[in-house]
Design an enzyme around this catalytic site. Structure first.
Site, PDB file in Angstrom:
ATOM      1  N   CYS A   1      41.965  72.911  45.684  1.00  0.00           N
ATOM      2  CA  CYS A   1      42.261  73.171  47.091  1.00  0.00           C
ATOM      3  C   CYS A   1      42.974  74.510  47.255  1.00  0.00           C
ATOM      4  O   CYS A   1      43.520  75.062  46.305  1.00  0.00           O
ATOM      5  CB  CYS A   1      43.114  72.036  47.660  1.00  0.00           C
ATOM      6  SG  CYS A   1      43.029  71.910  49.466  1.00  0.00           S
TER       7      CYS A   1
ATOM      8  N   ASP B   1      49.683  61.902  47.508  1.00  0.00           N
ATOM      9  CA  ASP B   1      50.508  63.052  47.149  1.00  0.00           C
ATOM     10  C   ASP B   1      51.961  62.602  47.078  1.00  0.00           C
ATOM     11  O   ASP B   1      52.301  61.472  47.455  1.00  0.00           O
ATOM     12  CB  ASP B   1      50.325  64.160  48.202  1.00  0.00           C
ATOM     13  CG  ASP B   1      50.639  65.552  47.676  1.00  0.00           C
ATOM     14  OD1 ASP B   1      51.282  65.663  46.614  1.00  0.00           O
ATOM     15  OD2 ASP B   1      50.244  66.527  48.332  1.00  0.00           O
TER      16      ASP B   1
END
Length: 207
Positions: A7, A125
């Site tokens: 990402c 996360d």
């Protein structure tokens, strides 16, 4: 086989290197922060991707119409949500695109709270106060033991070429990294680290 996503890509050369390393998805930050790029910039990067390598657009608490407009402009195939988006918001977007929903994990209770959120995959996360996604901070993956979330799970948060094999050994559907493969500057990727990250993830998943 485990899926690998990198990402926060911002440069054509880094996208080329990510594809060469064998990633399954490239994430483009269309929200905010130092890795943010415009939908038009993302469109150029997404055009480099071969079939079966997905372009993922990342958003944080954006208006639904703005998300859809940006996705069309960027020609991304998957939406990733990192804010406090309610379930009905994700349901609306899923009429147009698959949705990955990110959740900040601090304890078992935060995992339990995820259940039944309408997304196609959950990205887990670390919880860092004041941040929503892209924390670069590790969390206790042991919390997942015996936990069934009912959706494909993507592990994120502080993953690097040095520790991703241990995460992959837990058999998640996928792993995600941004800062863990960077060359000291947000959005600038280290091509060697990306290649080692993919190799270590696959090795850990096979072990």
């Amino acid at each position: 086989m485990i899926r690998v996503k990198v990402c926060g890509l911002t440069r054509p050369a880094d996208v080329t290197a990510a594809v060469a390393a064998g990633v399954d998805a490239c994430g483009f930050n269309l929200a905010r922060g130092p890795r943010r790029i415009s939908p038009e910039h993302a469109r150029g990067l997404a055009a480099q991707l071969p079939p079966f390598c997905a372009a993922v657009g990342l958003f944080v608490d954006a208006d639904a119409e703005a998300v859809l407009a940006a996705m069309r402009a960027a020609r991304c195939q998957v939406v990733q949500l990192h804010g406090q988006e309610p379930p009905e918001f994700a349901e609306r977007l899923r009429e147009h695109y698959p949705v990955i929903k990110a959740f900040a994990i601090r304890d078992a209770a935060s995992l339990a709270a995820i259940a039944d959120y309408p997304a196609d995959a959950y990205l887990l996360d670390a919880h860092v106060p004041g941040l929503s996604g892209g924390t670069g901070t590790a969390w206790d993956h042991g919390l997942l033991a015996g936990c069934e979330l009912g959706r494909p799970v993507i592990l994120a948060g502080g993953l690097t070429p040095e520790n991703v094999a241990a995460a992959a050994a837990l058999r998640p559907w996928g792993v995600d990294t941004a800062s863990g493969v960077e060359a000291g500057e947000p959005g600038v990727k280290d091509h060697g680290r990306m290649a080692r990250f993919v190799a270590a993830a696959r090795r850990g998943n096979d072990g």
